[in-house]
Motif scaffolding. Structure first.
Motif, mmCIF file in Angstrom:
data_model
loop_
_atom_site.group_PDB
_atom_site.id
_atom_site.type_symbol
_atom_site.label_atom_id
_atom_site.label_comp_id
_atom_site.label_asym_id
_atom_site.label_seq_id
_atom_site.Cartn_x
_atom_site.Cartn_y
_atom_site.Cartn_z
ATOM 1 N N GLY A 1 -13.204 0.348 -4.996
ATOM 2 C CA GLY A 1 -12.637 0.402 -6.335
ATOM 3 C C GLY A 1 -11.761 1.627 -6.518
ATOM 4 O O GLY A 1 -11.536 2.402 -5.592
ATOM 5 N N ILE A 2 -11.236 1.783 -7.733
ATOM 6 C CA ILE A 2 -10.458 2.954 -8.097
ATOM 7 C C ILE A 2 -10.895 3.412 -9.480
ATOM 8 O O ILE A 2 -11.506 2.659 -10.236
ATOM 9 C CB ILE A 2 -8.932 2.698 -8.041
ATOM 10 N N SER B 1 -8.695 1.861 1.750
ATOM 11 C CA SER B 1 -9.000 1.505 3.132
ATOM 12 C C SER B 1 -8.951 -0.013 3.311
ATOM 13 O O SER B 1 -8.886 -0.508 4.430
ATOM 14 C CB SER B 1 -10.382 2.035 3.528
ATOM 15 N N ASP B 2 -8.956 -0.750 2.208
ATOM 16 C CA ASP B 2 -8.943 -2.211 2.244
ATOM 17 C C ASP B 2 -7.705 -2.728 2.973
ATOM 18 O O ASP B 2 -6.627 -2.151 2.862
ATOM 19 C CB ASP B 2 -8.930 -2.778 0.823
ATOM 20 N N LYS C 1 0.815 -1.223 0.000
ATOM 21 C CA LYS C 1 0.000 0.000 0.000
ATOM 22 C C LYS C 1 0.846 1.270 0.000
ATOM 23 O O LYS C 1 0.408 2.298 -0.497
ATOM 24 C CB LYS C 1 -0.977 -0.015 1.178
ATOM 25 N N THR C 2 2.073 1.202 0.512
ATOM 26 C CA THR C 2 2.925 2.393 0.455
ATOM 27 C C THR C 2 3.218 2.767 -0.995
ATOM 28 O O THR C 2 3.301 3.945 -1.324
ATOM 29 C CB THR C 2 4.253 2.212 1.225
ATOM 30 N N TYR C 3 3.362 1.783 -1.863
ATOM 31 C CA TYR C 3 3.587 2.062 -3.283
ATOM 32 C C TYR C 3 2.321 2.582 -3.942
ATOM 33 O O TYR C 3 2.370 3.504 -4.764
ATOM 34 C CB TYR C 3 4.127 0.822 -4.007
ATOM 35 N N LEU C 4 1.178 2.018 -3.591
ATOM 36 C CA LEU C 4 -0.085 2.518 -4.141
ATOM 37 C C LEU C 4 -0.308 3.967 -3.734
ATOM 38 O O LEU C 4 -0.742 4.791 -4.540
ATOM 39 C CB LEU C 4 -1.253 1.636 -3.679
ATOM 40 N N GLU C 5 0.009 4.294 -2.486
ATOM 41 C CA GLU C 5 -0.168 5.670 -2.008
ATOM 42 C C GLU C 5 0.732 6.642 -2.760
ATOM 43 O O GLU C 5 0.338 7.776 -3.022
ATOM 44 C CB GLU C 5 0.073 5.734 -0.501
ATOM 45 N N LEU C 6 1.940 6.204 -3.128
ATOM 46 C CA LEU C 6 2.832 7.064 -3.920
ATOM 47 C C LEU C 6 2.226 7.370 -5.293
ATOM 48 O O LEU C 6 2.548 8.379 -5.907
ATOM 49 C CB LEU C 6 4.199 6.408 -4.092
#
Length: 176
Positions: A113-114, A99-100, A88-93
């Protein structure tokens, strides 16, 4: 018609999450590379079991083949190995804040979803040598005299190393 801009509507991304949530982050750990063997077995993770669509399991498979053949069990196993918070740290970047907390993230089974825009920006990271770029549609605006009156100033964030971006691009070429 109407006011709905579908580029911002959140949808279930499915297997398109595997490169950005699992394989890219895994390769950044330097423990994994495209030909690392990862587990391809049906595993029960406290009641969550990921199954391959064809119901077949090889025991182990390279990360490359797991991506090319969109195998579910290896993606979930690898996410479990690298850790959800790490992924998730990479997704946040890449401006994807989830929240999953479950392993279903690997398969794009998300609560909300996104958006297609978020997916496009995330995948563009591979084409831009690992650098995430905020999207924009107009680069510059000039007035009738030819003077620059406005210019896009996108945000740039280093997400993946150039090597990981190259590896992922090569892997994705074989998916097609």
């Amino acid at each position: 018609r109407g006011d709905l801009n579908r580029v911002h509507v959140q949808r279930q991304p499915g297997s398109t999450m595997k490169p950005i949530a699992v394989y890219g982050p895994a390769m950044m750990s330097e423990q994994y590379h495209p030909y690392s063997l990862i587990k391809d077995e049906q595993v029960d993770y406290d009641g969550y079991v990921a199954t391959n669509v064809n119901g077949l399991y090889a025991g182990s498979v390279s990360m490359f083949d797991a991506l090319v053949y969109s195998k579910n069990a290896p993606a979930v196993w690898l996410l479990d190995q690298i850790g959800i918070d790490y992924a998730k740290t990479y997704l946040e970047l890449m401006n994807i804040d989830l929240s999953d907390q479950g392993l279903a993230i690997a398969l794009g089974g998300l609560e909300k979803g996104i958006s297609p825009l978020q997916m496009a920006e995330a995948y563009r990271t591979f084409a831009h040598h690992g650098e995430w770029t905020e999207s924009y549609t107009i680069e510059k605006i000039y007035n009738s005299d030819g003077a620059l009156i406005a210019e896009a100033r996108p945000t740039f964030v280093d997400v993946f190393s150039p090597q990981v971006a190259w590896n992922m691009t090569e892997m994705l070429l074989n998916v097609v």
